[in-house]
Motif scaffolding. Structure first.
Motif, short mmCIF file in Angstrom:
data_model
loop_
_atom_site.label_atom_id
_atom_site.label_comp_id
_atom_site.label_asym_id
_atom_site.label_seq_id
_atom_site.Cartn_x
_atom_site.Cartn_y
_atom_site.Cartn_z
N ALA A 28 0.44 -1.54 0.27
CA ALA A 28 -0.45 -0.39 -0.15
C ALA A 28 1.12 1.15 0.08
O ALA A 28 1.86 1.06 0.26
N LEU A 29 0.30 2.15 -0.13
CA LEU A 29 0.94 3.80 -0.96
C LEU A 29 0.06 4.87 -0.30
O LEU A 29 -1.13 4.75 -0.52
N CYS A 30 0.88 5.25 1.11
CA CYS A 30 0.07 5.99 1.56
C CYS A 30 0.42 7.54 1.76
O CYS A 30 1.73 7.59 2.07
N GLY A 31 -0.80 8.33 2.26
CA GLY A 31 0.68 9.80 1.94
C GLY A 31 -0.87 10.44 2.01
O GLY A 31 -2.59 10.88 0.95
N GLU A 32 -1.03 11.99 1.70
CA GLU A 32 -1.92 13.04 1.82
C GLU A 32 -2.64 13.76 0.25
O GLU A 32 -1.61 13.15 -0.24
N ASN A 33 -3.23 14.38 0.20
CA ASN A 33 -3.13 13.97 -1.48
C ASN A 33 -2.19 15.93 -2.14
O ASN A 33 -1.99 16.38 -0.97
N GLY A 34 -1.73 15.73 -2.72
CA GLY A 34 -0.53 15.90 -3.36
C GLY A 34 1.05 16.01 -2.77
O GLY A 34 1.50 16.33 -2.66
N ALA A 35 0.85 14.10 -1.90
CA ALA A 35 1.94 14.04 -1.42
C ALA A 35 3.04 13.67 -2.12
O ALA A 35 4.42 12.81 -2.57
N GLY A 36 1.91 13.56 -3.60
CA GLY A 36 2.79 12.42 -4.64
C GLY A 36 2.51 11.01 -5.11
O GLY A 36 3.32 10.75 -5.85
N LYS A 37 2.06 10.39 -4.34
CA LYS A 37 1.82 9.00 -4.16
C LYS A 37 1.02 8.21 -6.16
O LYS A 37 1.50 7.89 -6.80
N SER A 38 -0.06 9.33 -6.21
CA SER A 38 -0.18 9.20 -8.31
C SER A 38 0.61 9.42 -8.85
O SER A 38 1.01 8.29 -9.76
N THR A 39 1.59 10.40 -8.72
CA THR A 39 3.55 10.93 -9.81
C THR A 39 4.39 9.35 -9.93
O THR A 39 4.48 9.20 -10.63
N LEU A 40 3.76 9.01 -8.54
CA LEU A 40 5.39 8.17 -8.39
C LEU A 40 5.12 6.96 -9.07
O LEU A 40 5.54 6.23 -10.41
N MET A 41 3.62 6.17 -9.06
CA MET A 41 3.20 5.83 -9.87
C MET A 41 3.32 5.19 -11.20
O MET A 41 3.44 4.82 -12.49
N LYS A 42 2.83 6.98 -11.73
CA LYS A 42 2.95 7.42 -13.36
C LYS A 42 4.30 7.28 -13.93
O LYS A 42 3.95 7.01 -14.91
N VAL A 43 5.34 6.91 -13.21
CA VAL A 43 7.16 7.09 -13.52
C VAL A 43 7.17 5.93 -13.41
O VAL A 43 7.83 5.29 -14.36
N LEU A 44 6.81 5.23 -12.58
CA LEU A 44 6.19 3.70 -12.48
C LEU A 44 6.35 2.94 -13.87
O LEU A 44 6.10 2.01 -14.14
N SER A 45 4.79 3.57 -14.08
CA SER A 45 4.20 2.69 -15.33
C SER A 45 4.22 3.56 -17.19
O SER A 45 4.12 3.34 -17.97
N GLY A 46 5.07 4.19 -16.92
CA GLY A 46 5.22 5.03 -17.59
C GLY A 46 4.87 6.73 -18.53
O GLY A 46 5.15 6.62 -20.13
N VAL A 47 3.49 6.49 -17.60
CA VAL A 47 2.55 8.06 -18.35
C VAL A 47 4.16 9.24 -18.62
O VAL A 47 3.97 9.76 -19.40
N TYR A 48 4.81 9.06 -17.39
CA TYR A 48 5.53 10.25 -17.41
C TYR A 48 7.18 9.65 -17.69
O TYR A 48 7.50 8.51 -17.05
N PRO A 49 7.76 9.98 -18.85
CA PRO A 49 8.77 8.44 -19.91
C PRO A 49 9.99 8.91 -19.21
O PRO A 49 9.97 9.91 -18.55
N HIS A 50 10.80 7.74 -19.15
CA HIS A 50 12.39 8.17 -18.43
C HIS A 50 12.78 9.52 -19.11
O HIS A 50 12.55 9.68 -20.18
N GLY A 51 13.54 10.08 -18.60
CA GLY A 51 13.75 11.21 -18.95
C GLY A 51 13.08 12.90 -18.88
O GLY A 51 13.80 13.95 -18.75
N THR A 52 12.11 12.32 -17.82
CA THR A 52 11.63 13.59 -16.96
C THR A 52 11.17 13.72 -15.99
O THR A 52 10.79 13.96 -15.32
#
Length: 494
Positions: A28-52
């Motif tokens: 589980a990944l927990c944190g307040e809204n805006g803590a960066g959880k979804s951003t981290l998972m978007k990095v992992l899944s390639g939504v934010y590509p390598h290099g960004t």
């Protein structure tokens, strides 16, 4: 994930974050809204590509440099976003295999598509016909279709962002059991969730993120809700609901003999209810009980093709045949669907807040932008909206901060009656407490509050009186002193 740092203009979303997930566990990944959880998972899944971003992703000991989602999916990493990515006009089967069509030489084999879709639906416990349109099934079933879609891609690591946010208790329980059955088959899952009782029920490990940084990772046996909350908000949160001494006055809103038809179907059946000044009145009921339809129909007939009944404000009958008339009469409605109905996502925070009350900012139809900036900045501070600027696009904010913008907008409209539909859906405990405090302040100012919520503890912790709805009618009314989860459930199931 090692030393992941990700920046957006004016804000560092992730700052040297580390995450380690073991094979075959539910993490589980927990944190307040805006803590960066979804951003981290978007990095992992390639939504934010390598290099960004900077830092490394290692999957099964191999360094990964995903250019896009296809790259992560080819390794079996599949993400299901909080906002479901299904096309309502297509069938279940078509959605499951969208972008992954069962085709030879460019020709889709529809028999194979339907047969495989049926097998996948069985796996997730859904007995729907694969040819049924997505628009014809509820959110709970749509969530299962998303999981079936993930399974069609030979998933090894399933990422779920707030999977139960829009589900009722029974649907949530089914989904959690499904994750546990996947775990038995050896699948690894990462689950972002604000519902701490669910997290402690299924997670083997929990990583807490605060302000874009990793705080700690806990094993299941170390977990307590209080410890997670302290990690998330950086302080002890001894009481989930702020204290309040109600100052209840005269009846401000009365609804009599309210009936709503949608086409030929009666959705709301002869509802009569009232709200007093300074009172927080709850509506309990399962999804589909008619709570939202009732609130929307009262708010300027936003829902329903034929509406009958009377509305009285301060004892005088009022006419609210459209939304401008509702606002004119001091009504406000905070929708449960903030992205579609609550906000203009491509517009900035400033304009979203000022929209319902432009008259206050105008002279001879000319908008005073200096006052608009001042008012919006005032709400940014008052509501603790986490953003570098009020000129930030609202669509770039986290869910909790978007919700604060919706609340700001309606408070700025200076209403006398606020109808709040799932005001804390998908929001962390820290932000919830802030929103509860705002609701209490509004009640203390003598406004009438109608609170619709699927979370019974929220209704019990906040309301002075609770109506229980089922199948479009009111089944019971309970004073705060008599309301318990059991007494509410008795009315729901009667």
């Amino acid at each position: 994930m090692k030393n992941i740092t990700k920046e957006f203009p004016g804000v560092k979303a992730l700052d040297d974050v580390n995450l380690k997930v073991a094979a075959g566990e539910i993490h589980a990944l927990c944190g307040e809204n805006g803590a960066g959880k979804s951003t981290l998972m978007k990095v992992l899944s390639g939504v934010y590509p390598h290099g960004t971003y900077s830092g490394d992703i290692l999957f099964q000991d191999e360094v990964c440099m995903f250019k896009d989602i296809k790259g992560s999916e080819s390794l079996g990493i599949v993400i299901i976003h909080q906002e479901l990515a299904l096309i309502p006009e297509l069938s279940i089967a078509e959605n499951i295999f969208l972008g992954n069509e069962q085709a030879k030489a460019g020709v889709i084999n529809w028999n194979e598509t339907v047969v495989k879709a049926r097998e996948l639906l069985k796996k997730v416990g859904l007995s729907e016909n694969p040819n049924t349109l997505i628009s014809k099934i509820g959110v709970g079933k749509q969530q299962l279709v998303e999981i079936a879609k993930a399974l069609s891609k030979d998933v090894k690591l399933l990422i779920l962002d707030e999977p139960t946010a829009a589900l009722n208790e029974e649907e949530s329980e089914n989904l959690l059991q499904l994750l546990l059955s996947f775990k038995k088959e050896g699948m690894t899952s990462i689950m972002i969730s604000h519902k701490l009782n669910e997290v402690s029920k299924v997670a083997d490990s929990i990583t807490i993120i605060r302000d874009g940084r990793t705080i700690e990772t806990l094993k299941w046996e170390e977990v307590s809700e209080d410890r997670i909350i302290k990690g998330m908000v950086g302080r002890e949160l001894t009481n989930r609901y702020p204290d309040r001494t109600p100052q209840i006055g005269e009846t401000i809103l009365e609804v009599k003999d309210w009936e709503v038809l949608q086409g030929d179907r009666k959705v709301i059946d002869n509802i009569s209810m009232h709200i007093k000044r300074g009172e927080i009145v709850g509506i309990a009921g399962v999804m589909g009980s008619g709570r939202t339809e009732f609130a929307m129909s009262v708010f300027g007939q936003s829902y329903g093709t034929k509406i009958s009944g009377q509305l009285y404000k301060d004892g005088k009958e009022i006419s609210v045949k459209n939304v401008p008339e509702a606002i004119e009469n001091g009504l406000a409605y905070v929708t449960e669907d903030r992205k579609n109905y609550g906000l203009i996502l491509i517009e900035d925070i400033k304009r979203n807040i000022s929209l319902p009350n432009l008259r206050k900012l105008s002279k001879f139809s000319v908008l005073n932008e200096n006052v608009e900036v001042k008012e919006a900045e005032n709400y940014r501070q008052k509501m603790n909206i986490k953003t570098p600027s009020i000129l930030q696009k609202t669509g770039n904010l986290s869910g909790g901060n978007q919700q604060k913008v919706v609340l700001s907008k309606w408070i700025y409209a200076e209403p006398d009656i606020l109808m709040l539909d799932e005001p804390t859906r998908g929001i962390d405990v820290g932000a919830k407490y802030e929103i509860y405090t705002i609701i209490n302040q509004l009640a203390d100012e003598g406004k009438g509050i109608l609170l619709i919520s699927s979370e019974m503890p929220e209704l019990l912790g906040m309301c002075d009186r609770i109506y229980v709805m089922n199948e479009g009618s009111i089944k019971g009314e309970l004073a705060a002193a008599d309301a318990t989860q059991e007494s509410i459930m008795k009315y729901i199931t009667s």
